[in-house]
Motif scaffolding. Structure first.
Motif, PDB file in Angstrom:
ATOM      1  N   ASP A  74     -48.623  16.900   5.367  1.00  0.00           N
ATOM      2  CA  ASP A  74     -49.316  18.243   5.576  1.00  0.00           C
ATOM      3  C   ASP A  74     -49.561  18.887   4.426  1.00  0.00           C
ATOM      4  O   ASP A  74     -50.677  19.516   4.519  1.00  0.00           O
ATOM      5  CB  ASP A  74     -48.023  19.019   6.277  1.00  0.00           C
ATOM      6  CG  ASP A  74     -48.602  20.402   6.697  1.00  0.00           C
ATOM      7  OD1 ASP A  74     -49.130  20.566   7.707  1.00  0.00           O
ATOM      8  OD2 ASP A  74     -48.404  21.308   5.913  1.00  0.00           O
ATOM      9  N   ASN A  75     -48.983  18.527   3.144  1.00  0.00           N
ATOM     10  CA  ASN A  75     -49.456  18.875   2.120  1.00  0.00           C
ATOM     11  C   ASN A  75     -50.761  18.546   1.838  1.00  0.00           C
ATOM     12  O   ASN A  75     -51.904  19.350   1.463  1.00  0.00           O
ATOM     13  CB  ASN A  75     -48.512  18.649   1.066  1.00  0.00           C
ATOM     14  CG  ASN A  75     -48.006  19.785   0.183  1.00  0.00           C
ATOM     15  OD1 ASN A  75     -47.842  20.840   0.789  1.00  0.00           O
ATOM     16  ND2 ASN A  75     -47.490  19.425  -0.841  1.00  0.00           N
ATOM     17  N   SER A  78     -53.491  20.159   4.278  1.00  0.00           N
ATOM     18  CA  SER A  78     -53.891  21.443   3.477  1.00  0.00           C
ATOM     19  C   SER A  78     -54.654  21.549   2.425  1.00  0.00           C
ATOM     20  O   SER A  78     -55.811  22.279   2.529  1.00  0.00           O
ATOM     21  CB  SER A  78     -52.604  22.319   3.049  1.00  0.00           C
ATOM     22  OG  SER A  78     -51.528  22.365   4.333  1.00  0.00           O
ATOM     23  N   ILE A  79     -54.402  20.533   1.442  1.00  0.00           N
ATOM     24  CA  ILE A  79     -55.276  20.583   0.265  1.00  0.00           C
ATOM     25  C   ILE A  79     -56.696  20.057   0.713  1.00  0.00           C
ATOM     26  O   ILE A  79     -57.658  20.515   0.293  1.00  0.00           O
ATOM     27  CB  ILE A  79     -54.720  19.706  -0.808  1.00  0.00           C
ATOM     28  CG1 ILE A  79     -53.423  20.422  -1.324  1.00  0.00           C
ATOM     29  CG2 ILE A  79     -55.721  19.591  -1.769  1.00  0.00           C
ATOM     30  CD1 ILE A  79     -52.800  19.632  -2.083  1.00  0.00           C
ATOM     31  N   ARG A  81     -58.046  20.407   3.733  1.00  0.00           N
ATOM     32  CA  ARG A  81     -58.826  21.361   4.406  1.00  0.00           C
ATOM     33  C   ARG A  81     -59.494  22.535   3.311  1.00  0.00           C
ATOM     34  O   ARG A  81     -60.529  22.995   3.408  1.00  0.00           O
ATOM     35  CB  ARG A  81     -57.730  22.249   5.199  1.00  0.00           C
ATOM     36  CG  ARG A  81     -57.642  21.925   6.449  1.00  0.00           C
ATOM     37  CD  ARG A  81     -57.016  22.916   7.664  1.00  0.00           C
ATOM     38  NE  ARG A  81     -55.820  23.334   7.032  1.00  0.00           N
ATOM     39  CZ  ARG A  81     -54.665  22.616   7.356  1.00  0.00           C
ATOM     40  NH1 ARG A  81     -54.587  21.931   8.398  1.00  0.00           N
ATOM     41  NH2 ARG A  81     -53.441  23.308   6.858  1.00  0.00           N
ATOM     42  N   PHE A 110     -58.542  28.804  -3.507  1.00  0.00           N
ATOM     43  CA  PHE A 110     -58.157  27.556  -2.832  1.00  0.00           C
ATOM     44  C   PHE A 110     -59.482  26.595  -2.942  1.00  0.00           C
ATOM     45  O   PHE A 110     -59.176  25.345  -2.514  1.00  0.00           O
ATOM     46  CB  PHE A 110     -57.731  27.965  -1.379  1.00  0.00           C
ATOM     47  CG  PHE A 110     -56.491  28.569  -1.227  1.00  0.00           C
ATOM     48  CD1 PHE A 110     -55.341  27.568  -1.236  1.00  0.00           C
ATOM     49  CD2 PHE A 110     -56.557  29.816  -1.101  1.00  0.00           C
ATOM     50  CE1 PHE A 110     -54.152  27.998  -0.978  1.00  0.00           C
ATOM     51  CE2 PHE A 110     -55.176  30.245  -0.623  1.00  0.00           C
ATOM     52  CZ  PHE A 110     -54.063  29.581  -0.758  1.00  0.00           C
TER      53      PHE A 110
ATOM     54  N   THR B 168     -50.627  25.456   1.802  1.00  0.00           N
ATOM     55  CA  THR B 168     -49.660  24.568   2.019  1.00  0.00           C
ATOM     56  C   THR B 168     -48.517  25.168   2.629  1.00  0.00           C
ATOM     57  O   THR B 168     -48.140  26.331   2.194  1.00  0.00           O
ATOM     58  CB  THR B 168     -49.356  23.523   1.005  1.00  0.00           C
ATOM     59  OG1 THR B 168     -48.365  24.414  -0.067  1.00  0.00           O
ATOM     60  CG2 THR B 168     -50.273  22.717   0.261  1.00  0.00           C
ATOM     61  N   ARG B 169     -47.412  24.410   3.393  1.00  0.00           N
ATOM     62  CA  ARG B 169     -46.449  25.051   3.871  1.00  0.00           C
ATOM     63  C   ARG B 169     -45.342  25.562   2.686  1.00  0.00           C
ATOM     64  O   ARG B 169     -44.820  26.709   2.822  1.00  0.00           O
ATOM     65  CB  ARG B 169     -45.482  23.928   4.602  1.00  0.00           C
ATOM     66  CG  ARG B 169     -46.105  23.783   6.045  1.00  0.00           C
ATOM     67  CD  ARG B 169     -45.415  23.009   6.762  1.00  0.00           C
ATOM     68  NE  ARG B 169     -45.870  22.802   8.151  1.00  0.00           N
ATOM     69  CZ  ARG B 169     -45.934  21.613   8.715  1.00  0.00           C
ATOM     70  NH1 ARG B 169     -45.411  20.595   8.307  1.00  0.00           N
ATOM     71  NH2 ARG B 169     -46.476  21.514  10.072  1.00  0.00           N
ATOM     72  N   SER B 170     -45.238  24.915   1.661  1.00  0.00           N
ATOM     73  CA  SER B 170     -44.500  25.115   0.757  1.00  0.00           C
ATOM     74  C   SER B 170     -44.955  26.599  -0.041  1.00  0.00           C
ATOM     75  O   SER B 170     -44.206  27.329  -0.479  1.00  0.00           O
ATOM     76  CB  SER B 170     -43.967  23.994  -0.340  1.00  0.00           C
ATOM     77  OG  SER B 170     -45.590  23.718  -0.813  1.00  0.00           O
ATOM     78  N   GLN B 171     -46.085  26.798  -0.027  1.00  0.00           N
ATOM     79  CA  GLN B 171     -46.725  27.805  -0.789  1.00  0.00           C
ATOM     80  C   GLN B 171     -46.558  29.187   0.257  1.00  0.00           C
ATOM     81  O   GLN B 171     -46.072  30.115  -0.232  1.00  0.00           O
ATOM     82  CB  GLN B 171     -48.147  27.833  -0.752  1.00  0.00           C
ATOM     83  CG  GLN B 171     -48.879  27.017  -2.089  1.00  0.00           C
ATOM     84  CD  GLN B 171     -50.241  26.813  -2.047  1.00  0.00           C
ATOM     85  OE1 GLN B 171     -50.929  26.561  -1.343  1.00  0.00           O
ATOM     86  NE2 GLN B 171     -50.851  26.612  -3.336  1.00  0.00           N
TER      87      GLN B 171
END
Ligand SMILES: Nc1ncnc2c1ncn2[C@@H]1O[C@H](COP(=O)(O)OP(=O)(O)OP(=O)(O)O)[C@@H](O)[C@H]1O
Ligand SMILES: [Mg+2]
Lengths: 217, 262
Positions: A74-75, A78-79, A81, A110, B168-171
């Protein structure tokens, strides 16, 4: 140079007994301008969301330079994206608690270029007087321009634009289309979803979507 | 033996020194005469709920001598002793000691037993209070969780948008934990402050209604509990943030946005 490949992507929303998107294939390369036309409810937004890493498909794969994005952590997704996909939502999305400028700065943080000139974008989108206002105080068209400015603040490689000319007068709509067209020159890719044939031109790779099926025009 | 209830720190009683029980009327007195002997009141007892409350404690050797002098017609001064306090070694058995006293039929009240009984009762109350506290804590976590869930849900569209631009989820976790941690910190601070203000009168009330001595509230106690209050509230807040965040974070960015729009 990059390549985004959509491989037999299918979406069936939970609770629906039909597939909103049926086994679609597509290839997007840097410098491409792709347009997708189709009736309301034909699955255009769903397809666009899936290729942007925002909606996991029911089956099929989305490959970024050969790597399946939905198999990333998922990390990592996200990055991916944040650096690669600028999504212009059909309904405007902004952080309501931040002013337009703050929204753009947040978006830039971002993105790919931390030194990107925010003020130039504000001028480009005619938001000089709105930059310090909260999104809730803007008109519909101003809000849409602010969202597009935010997405470009990230300097993404692919811009996925879902009806980007909604809410805009014809002058601004043409300007926005020109701005999107210009991205091609910077080796970016644009995927445009629209049901307005005015914005379809011959230099685009044209697709038509019908009942979830994607066909090249 | 009576040490926990003595108001001052006293280890031994010298000749002529006495300690008065709480019901003995010594108001304004520093010394008094017992059996024609001047005695100095060196301390008094906290309420014990026992015979000690009505007694005056003094050195038994002196008392024996005074009894001989003051009651010469009585050949057995021990018969005028109505009450004696005996301190046994820690490991000594009370029963064995009693058996060793021959010819005296005494009514024995063991302060140690009394203490153990009291301690057991206090222990039981503490357990009940702790259980109650645990239930209240759990209810708090549920209540705050649902409140925070609502607060996150109200912003779910924004969360979806932030995820779509690459947060991110953690952020996201960190962002909400900082936000709600701040709420926790400030409410913990004010809550504990109110608690501190109330605890003084409360302990006074308990002291006046209990026979046991109650520790005095001091600044250190206050500060420790203030900190404890803040830390506990903060932890409750964090737990209450994490639960709804985990539920929300399972959704894809698009699901969050559509949920927020309907
Ligand atoms: N979150 C959802 N849950 C269930 N069904 C959905 C959801 N989103 C879309 N659909 C369904 O999927 C189908 C395709 O929707 P989609 O939004 O992709 O269409 P579209 O081509 O973008 O339409 P429009 O031009 O009106 O935006 C529709 O039948 C719609 O009802
Ligand atoms: Mg749509």
């Amino acid at each position: 140079m990059f390549e985004l490949t959509i491989e037999k992507v299918t979406k069936q929303y939970s609770g629906n007994d039909y597939q909103a998107v049926k086994s679609c294939d597509m290839k997007i390369k840097s410098g491409d301008f792709i347009s997708i036309q189709g009736e309301s409810g034909s699955g255009k937004s769903s397809l666009l969301l899936m290729m942007s890493g925002l909606l996991p498909p029911t089956s099929g794969r989305v490959l970024w330079n050969g790597e399946s994005i939905y198999d990333m952590s998922d990390n990592a997704l996200s990055i991916w994206r944040s650096k690669n996909v600028g999504y212009l939502f059909q309904n405007v999305q902004l952080v309501q608690a931040l002013t337009v400028r703050e929204n753009m700065l947040l978006s830039r943080s971002f993105g790919n270029d931390p030194t990107l000139d925010i003020e130039a974008l504000i001028t480009l989108f005619g938001l000089e007087d709105e930059a310090n206002k909260l999104p809730s105080l803007l008109s519909g068209g101003q809000r849409r321009r602010a969202m597009i400015a935010c997405v470009l603040s990230r300097d993404p490689l692919i811009v996925c634009a879902d009806e980007p000319t909604n809410d805009l007068d014809s002058v601004w709509a043409s300007k926005i289309m020109a701005i999107l067209n210009d991205l091609k020159k910077k080796d970016k890719a644009i995927v445009l979803v629209t049901h307005d044939s005015r914005w379809i031109t011959d230099d685009q790779i044209q697709y038509v979507m019908e009942n979830g099926e994607l066909n090249q025009a | 033996m009576v040490k926990p209830w003595i108001k001052d720190k006293i280890d031994t009683l010298k000749d002529g020194e006495i300690i008065a029980g709480c019901n003995v009327d010594i108001e304004g007195l520093v010394s008094l005469t017992i059996l024609n002997y001047p005695m100095t009141i060196i301390s008094s007892l906290e309420p014990t709920g026992s015979f000690l409350d009505d007694s005056v404690v003094c050195n038994i050797g002196l008392l024996r001598n005074l009894a001989k002098i003051n009651f010469p017609e009585n050949p057995d001064p021990f018969s005028s002793i109505t009450c004696a306090m005996v301190r046994l070694d820690k490991n000594a058995s009370i029963d064995t000691y009693l058996d060793s006293i021959i010819g005296i039929s005494a009514n024995v009240i063991s302060v140690t037993d009394l203490q153990i009984k009291l301690q057991n009762e206090i222990g039981m109350f503490s357990t009940i209070l702790t259980l109650l506290l645990a239930v209240i804590m759990i209810l708090c976590v549920i209540a705050i969780s649902s409140q925070f869930y609502m607060m996150i849900h109200m912003r779910i569209k924004e969360v979806g948008y932030l995820r779509s631009i690459g947060m991110t989820r953690s952020q996201l976790f960190r962002m909400f934990i900082m936000e709600f941690g701040l709420i926790g910190l400030s409410s913990g601070f004010f809550g504990s402050l109110i608690g501190m203000a109330l605890i003084g009168p409360m302990i006074n009330w308990v002291r006046s209604n209990l026979t046991m001595p109650v520790s005095v509230v001091d600044i250190k106690f206050m500060l420790i509990h203030l900190l404890l209050g803040i830390v506990i509230t903060l932890m409750l807040c964090l737990i209450s943030t994490i639960i709804p965040l985990i539920i929300t974070n399972r959704l894809s960015p698009h699901e969050m946005i559509t949920k927020g729009e309907l």
